[in-house]
Design a protein around this motif. Structure first.
Motif, mmCIF file in Angstrom:
data_model
loop_
_atom_site.group_PDB
_atom_site.id
_atom_site.type_symbol
_atom_site.label_atom_id
_atom_site.label_comp_id
_atom_site.label_asym_id
_atom_site.label_seq_id
_atom_site.Cartn_x
_atom_site.Cartn_y
_atom_site.Cartn_z
ATOM 1 N N ASP A 1 60.124 30.240 34.340
ATOM 2 C CA ASP A 1 59.854 30.243 35.772
ATOM 3 C C ASP A 1 60.010 31.648 36.373
ATOM 4 O O ASP A 1 61.046 31.977 36.947
ATOM 5 C CB ASP A 1 60.803 29.261 36.458
ATOM 6 N N ILE A 2 58.977 32.433 36.206
ATOM 7 C CA ILE A 2 58.993 33.805 36.727
ATOM 8 C C ILE A 2 58.969 33.776 38.263
ATOM 9 O O ILE A 2 59.644 34.550 38.928
ATOM 10 C CB ILE A 2 57.753 34.603 36.233
ATOM 11 N N GLN A 3 58.183 32.872 38.800
ATOM 12 C CA GLN A 3 57.950 32.815 40.248
ATOM 13 C C GLN A 3 59.245 32.731 41.046
ATOM 14 O O GLN A 3 59.407 33.408 42.041
ATOM 15 C CB GLN A 3 57.045 31.609 40.551
ATOM 16 N N HIS A 4 60.154 31.882 40.618
ATOM 17 C CA HIS A 4 61.363 31.662 41.412
ATOM 18 C C HIS A 4 62.558 32.448 40.882
ATOM 19 O O HIS A 4 63.683 32.215 41.331
ATOM 20 C CB HIS A 4 61.697 30.167 41.437
ATOM 21 N N SER A 5 62.316 33.343 39.934
ATOM 22 C CA SER A 5 63.437 33.997 39.259
ATOM 23 C C SER A 5 63.685 35.419 39.729
ATOM 24 O O SER A 5 62.880 36.320 39.508
ATOM 25 C CB SER A 5 63.188 34.004 37.747
ATOM 26 N N ARG A 6 64.836 35.615 40.365
ATOM 27 C CA ARG A 6 65.242 36.975 40.737
ATOM 28 C C ARG A 6 65.590 37.776 39.478
ATOM 29 O O ARG A 6 65.403 38.991 39.448
ATOM 30 C CB ARG A 6 66.436 36.932 41.688
ATOM 31 N N VAL A 7 66.102 37.062 38.462
ATOM 32 C CA VAL A 7 66.459 37.755 37.223
ATOM 33 C C VAL A 7 65.202 38.346 36.594
ATOM 34 O O VAL A 7 65.172 39.510 36.187
ATOM 35 C CB VAL A 7 67.147 36.779 36.245
ATOM 36 N N ALA A 8 64.137 37.545 36.529
ATOM 37 C CA ALA A 8 62.905 38.023 35.890
ATOM 38 C C ALA A 8 62.344 39.246 36.609
ATOM 39 O O ALA A 8 61.929 40.215 35.968
ATOM 40 C CB ALA A 8 61.866 36.911 35.871
ATOM 41 N N ARG A 9 62.353 39.226 37.929
ATOM 42 C CA ARG A 9 61.826 40.386 38.676
ATOM 43 C C ARG A 9 62.600 41.648 38.321
ATOM 44 O O ARG A 9 62.033 42.712 38.094
ATOM 45 C CB ARG A 9 61.899 40.120 40.184
ATOM 46 N N SER A 10 63.923 41.518 38.288
ATOM 47 C CA SER A 10 64.738 42.696 37.974
ATOM 48 C C SER A 10 64.548 43.111 36.521
ATOM 49 O O SER A 10 64.505 44.314 36.215
ATOM 50 C CB SER A 10 66.217 42.400 38.256
ATOM 51 N N GLN A 11 64.430 42.139 35.624
ATOM 52 C CA GLN A 11 64.208 42.476 34.207
ATOM 53 C C GLN A 11 62.890 43.237 34.036
ATOM 54 O O GLN A 11 62.832 44.244 33.317
ATOM 55 C CB GLN A 11 64.158 41.197 33.361
ATOM 56 N N ILE A 12 61.851 42.747 34.685
ATOM 57 C CA ILE A 12 60.528 43.382 34.548
ATOM 58 C C ILE A 12 60.597 44.843 35.019
ATOM 59 O O ILE A 12 60.123 45.757 34.351
ATOM 60 C CB ILE A 12 59.460 42.589 35.334
ATOM 61 N N MET A 13 61.243 45.052 36.179
ATOM 62 C CA MET A 13 61.340 46.420 36.697
ATOM 63 C C MET A 13 62.175 47.293 35.773
ATOM 64 O O MET A 13 61.840 48.458 35.526
ATOM 65 C CB MET A 13 61.943 46.402 38.102
ATOM 66 N N ALA A 14 63.271 46.750 35.253
ATOM 67 C CA ALA A 14 64.140 47.535 34.376
ATOM 68 C C ALA A 14 63.414 47.885 33.070
ATOM 69 O O ALA A 14 63.452 49.035 32.617
ATOM 70 C CB ALA A 14 65.419 46.756 34.082
ATOM 71 N N LEU A 15 62.742 46.898 32.493
ATOM 72 C CA LEU A 15 62.042 47.141 31.223
ATOM 73 C C LEU A 15 60.954 48.198 31.399
ATOM 74 O O LEU A 15 60.814 49.104 30.568
ATOM 75 C CB LEU A 15 61.426 45.831 30.710
ATOM 76 N N ASN A 16 60.210 48.092 32.482
ATOM 77 C CA ASN A 16 59.149 49.079 32.719
ATOM 78 C C ASN A 16 59.735 50.465 32.991
ATOM 79 O O ASN A 16 59.209 51.478 32.527
ATOM 80 C CB ASN A 16 58.254 48.630 33.868
ATOM 81 N N THR A 17 60.834 50.508 33.744
ATOM 82 C CA THR A 17 61.461 51.805 34.027
ATOM 83 C C THR A 17 61.993 52.437 32.746
ATOM 84 O O THR A 17 61.928 53.659 32.566
ATOM 85 C CB THR A 17 62.601 51.626 35.051
ATOM 86 N N LEU A 18 62.521 51.608 31.858
ATOM 87 C CA LEU A 18 63.087 52.129 30.612
ATOM 88 C C LEU A 18 62.015 52.425 29.566
ATOM 89 O O LEU A 18 62.318 52.866 28.467
ATOM 90 C CB LEU A 18 64.120 51.142 30.061
ATOM 91 N N GLY A 19 60.770 52.135 29.922
ATOM 92 C CA GLY A 19 59.656 52.616 29.106
ATOM 93 C C GLY A 19 59.274 51.757 27.912
ATOM 94 O O GLY A 19 58.728 52.267 26.930
ATOM 95 N N VAL A 20 59.533 50.438 27.985
ATOM 96 C CA VAL A 20 59.123 49.591 26.857
ATOM 97 C C VAL A 20 57.607 49.634 26.690
ATOM 98 O O VAL A 20 56.860 49.940 27.631
ATOM 99 C CB VAL A 20 59.578 48.117 27.025
#
Lengths: 427, 324
Positions: B175-194
């Motif tokens: 459930d990406i839509q309702h997940s604050r965790v997923a939003r933060s994970q996506i931003m962190a992963l992209n920032t860290l250059g995966v």
């Protein structure tokens, strides 16, 4: 002062196709003559309008007056003063007061208070359903007799499509225009911003464009079926405008309006949880905004309104989804409209028409024009005056505006309501 | 009414931690490096360090969460801070007090930091905007918006197991839509250059224009798991069924549940993560949750180290000052 001479201004009266330097001669609250001085006219006052624009007083269709019931947000007095400052002489108020305008008694209360305040004419849109609950029809016949100029269920949901059908049929019995705020409450689902990239990023519950387009499609079908006079109020999506355009080309009796802030702001402006940009319908995408602008230029939108919703500071001082939607817009309606002219989207006459003769035509009112015999409701503005909006200096009790600090070109210098000066920049 | 909130000071030091958005890669790596120095502490005889002695940290929880609150509390106590817990749901706001009034009252108790959880997106930003100067705000989850410390503990877990972020393919399932965790994970992963972030879910559980978040979208779990290095499963709430987002738990597990067989699609060394609490047999099969590739329990213990890192950095004390 019974006799006023407005001298040397550029008169723009779109309903009479006038855009020329003309003097105006007022007597006993009415326009006595346009152009040549009437015989033996001795003015009690002369207003020097050289270098200024003189136009009919603006008609703001669908303001949310907070009195009765929410005087902590705004009173008829405070908002009337704000209207005068904004060049607005007629406030057409929505029925969502507390109690709602679903009986002549509530309207009578508002009418008396407005008369006592005297800064602007207040006209009422009565409720379409009892208590705006969407279930039982309001006594529209009585509301019409009491002077309500239209009916609406505001943005409150209707119980079902059958009730909507009957409400439109019943309203058309009395030739009452219906002000439709088309929105599907189920698709809205507690959303607070446009469902798009910004909502996705900020995790804010979104309102899809389809919440509007689904409802506009339904309301268009019912308008066609019932033959009702429908006005599609405060549209926000390009797709809805497309549908309205097609329906109009097919001969449907309908008009459309937009809130002025929808022509400037977009969902991106909500970034960083800017609660001043929490509005309903929500700010949409750039493509929606551009389409709305185009529709205004093409004449598919005939009315610009402020969708004025004043709030106390606390109502906007919460986390974004918990704040009250709305902008205090009376004092920025004309300046923002002039910005559209400055940006080359509209000519001045078209912009003024959308603020005067456009709404008058929707409601079938003898206002928004300056031919002899009509009420002397007049707005005079200096099109070159440059100023910056400071919310603290606004007359409205609500300081909730996303336009704080914006620089505008064009400022109201005088407003006359029924021939009385209700605002003068020098006073 | 709304000014931009800066999460770092003019020297780039952490002031607030409200969202991953706005941080640079090296800043996130600094949080992870600091967390490394705290990760050793639980194994020591004396677990506490005096970094935040004399500081007051207030847990301001408007939404129940025993697990997150406890890890923040433990992290603060290991740093020797004094901790006040406010479960605001059952006190002030329930009596009609505004959030701002609640904040003012608690501020009068001279907190140095607020750890905030709230059901409305943007609440942590709101509190940071209105808090007294010098008070730090850590977002412990606001609405659907962000849960940055959870994301960072997930990054910490990934780095511990995988080392370098850059070659990784990461799949987030559920459930990406309702997940604050997923939003933060996506931003962190992209920032860290995966290399690639994938989200795998039915369309009802995806945000509008999900791709604008910087992810590849999959609706088919088998395809989405192909050759990934990290699988992050998200928790599914029963109310998603009631709101007509999904037909049943049964069908969800059939299509999106992580089983041993499906796990074989991923890379051979793929790790399986879950922010917890897990629903066995809904998101994940027990043999996977308890299997050799699961790092779910490690995530919990790393959470304390990451929260210690964030708290100490935001209050200007670094692990380098800790006695060895």
């Amino acid at each position: 002062m019974n006799r006023i001479h407005i001298r040397g201004g550029r008169l723009i009266d779109p309903a009479n196709a006038i855009d020329a330097e003309r003097d105006l001669w007022l007597e006993h609250g009415k326009v006595l003559a346009v152009g040549e001085a009437p015989a033996d006219f001795k003015p009690d006052q002369i207003i020097d309008a050289r270098g200024k624009i003189v136009c009919p007083g603006l008609i703001d269709l669908g303001v949310h007056l907070r009195e009765p019931g929410q005087e902590h947000k705004g009173t008829i007095g405070s908002e009337g003063r704000a209207a005068a400052r904004g060049g607005i002489t007629t406030l057409v108020c929505m029925p969502d007061t507390q109690p709602v305008i679903d009986t002549p008694a509530v309207w009578e209360l508002i009418r008396r208070r407005a008369k006592a305040c005297g800064n602007a004419r207040v006209l009422a849109i009565g409720a379409l359903t009892h208590e705006l609950a969407g279930e039982q029809l309001a006594e529209m016949g009585a509301l019409k007799r009491a002077g309500c100029v239209a009916v609406s269920n505001t943005r409150r949901p209707m119980a079902n499509t059958l009730v909507t059908r009957h409400a439109l049929e019943y309203a058309s019995t009395f030739s009452l225009p219906v002000i439709l705020c088309s929105e599907d409450p189920h698709l809205k689902a507690g959303g607070c911003v446009h469902e798009g990239a910004v909502a996705s990023r900020l995790g804010l519950p979104g309102i899809p464009a389809a919440a509007e387009t689904v409802a506009v499609a339904r309301d268009l079908a019912l308008t066609e079926h019932t033959g009702c006079r429908s006005h599609f109020h405060t549209l926000s999506t390009g797709r809805a405008i497309e549908m309205i355009r097609q329906a109009r080309q097919g001969g449907a009796k309908l008009t459309a309006g937009v809130a002025i802030h929808q022509l400037f702001l977009m969902d991106q402006d909500v970034a960083d949880f800017n609660t001043a940009c929490h509005v309903d319908p929500p700010l949409r995408t750039q493509s929606d905004r551009d389409r709305l602008r185009q529709a205004l230029r093409d004449g598919d939108i005939q009315v610009i309104c402020s969708n004025h919703q004043p709030h106390e500071a606390d109502a906007k001082t919460e986390p974004f989804p918990l704040t009250a939607p709305g902008i205090s817009g009376l004092e920025t309606l004309l300046p923002l409209s002039l910005k559209l002219v400055e940006e080359g989207l509209l000519d001045l006459a078209t912009a003024i028409a959308a603020l005067t003769s456009g709404p008058a035509r929707v409601l079938d009112l003898p206002l928004g024009r300056l031919d002899p015999g009509r009420s002397a409701d007049i707005c005079i503005f200096d099109p070159e005056a440059i100023w910056k909006l400071d919310p603290e200096t606004m007359a409205s009790q609500g300081k909730n505006t996303p336009f704080a600090g914006w620089e505008f070109r064009g400022r109201v210098t005088h407003t006359l309501f029924e021939g009385r000066l209700t605002w003068s920049i020098d006073s | 009414m709304n000014s931009q909130i800066r999460q770092t000071d003019s020297q780039g030091r952490l002031r607030h931690f409200l969202s991953i958005e706005g941080f640079r890669r090296e800043q996130l790596e600094q949080i992870l490096d600091t967390a490394e120095s705290f990760a050793m502490l639980p194994g020591r005889q004396v677990k506490k360090v005096p970094l935040l002695r004399g500081k007051i940290i207030t847990n301001l929880f408007f939404e129940n969460s025993t697990r997150t609150r406890t890890t923040f509390e433990l992290a603060a106590k290991l740093l020797s801070a004094d901790v006040i817990n406010f479960n605001v749901n059952v006190s002030a706001t329930a009596k009609g007090e505004t959030l701002l009034d609640t904040l003012r009252n608690i501020e009068a108790m001279h907190s140095d930091m607020f750890v905030v959880r709230h059901q409305a997106s943007g609440a942590a930003h709101f509190i940071a905007r209105h808090a007294a100067p010098g008070v730090s705000v850590i977002n412990a989850g606001d609405g659907r918006h962000a849960h940055p410390t959870q994301a960072m503990l997930d990054m910490f877990t990934i780095r511990r197991h995988k080392g370098d972020f850059t070659p990784l393919r990461v799949a987030i399932v559920g459930d990406i839509q309702h997940s604050r965790v997923a939003r933060s994970q996506i931003m962190a992963l992209n920032t860290l250059g995966v290399s690639e972030v994938r989200v795998i879910a039915p369309r009802t559980l995806l945000p509008a224009e999900a791709r604008t978040l910087g992810v590849h979208v999959y609706h088919n779990l088998e395809q989405g798991l192909e050759d990934v290095d990290v699988i992050i499963m998200l928790r599914l709430q029963k109310e998603r069924m009631e709101h007509a987002l999904l037909p049943s738990e049964h069908e969800y597990f059939q299509l999106y549940g992580l089983t041993t067989e499906r796990l074989r699609r991923a890379g051979p060394d793929a790790i399986v993560m879950h922010p917890g609490p897990i629903n066995r047999g809904v998101e994940i099969a027990s043999e996977v949750a308890d299997g050799p590739q699961s790092v779910i329990l490690q995530q919990v213990s790393y959470g304390i180290a990451v929260r210690m890192a964030v708290m100490s950095m935001a209050l200007g004390a670094t692990a380098g000052e800790a006695p060895s």
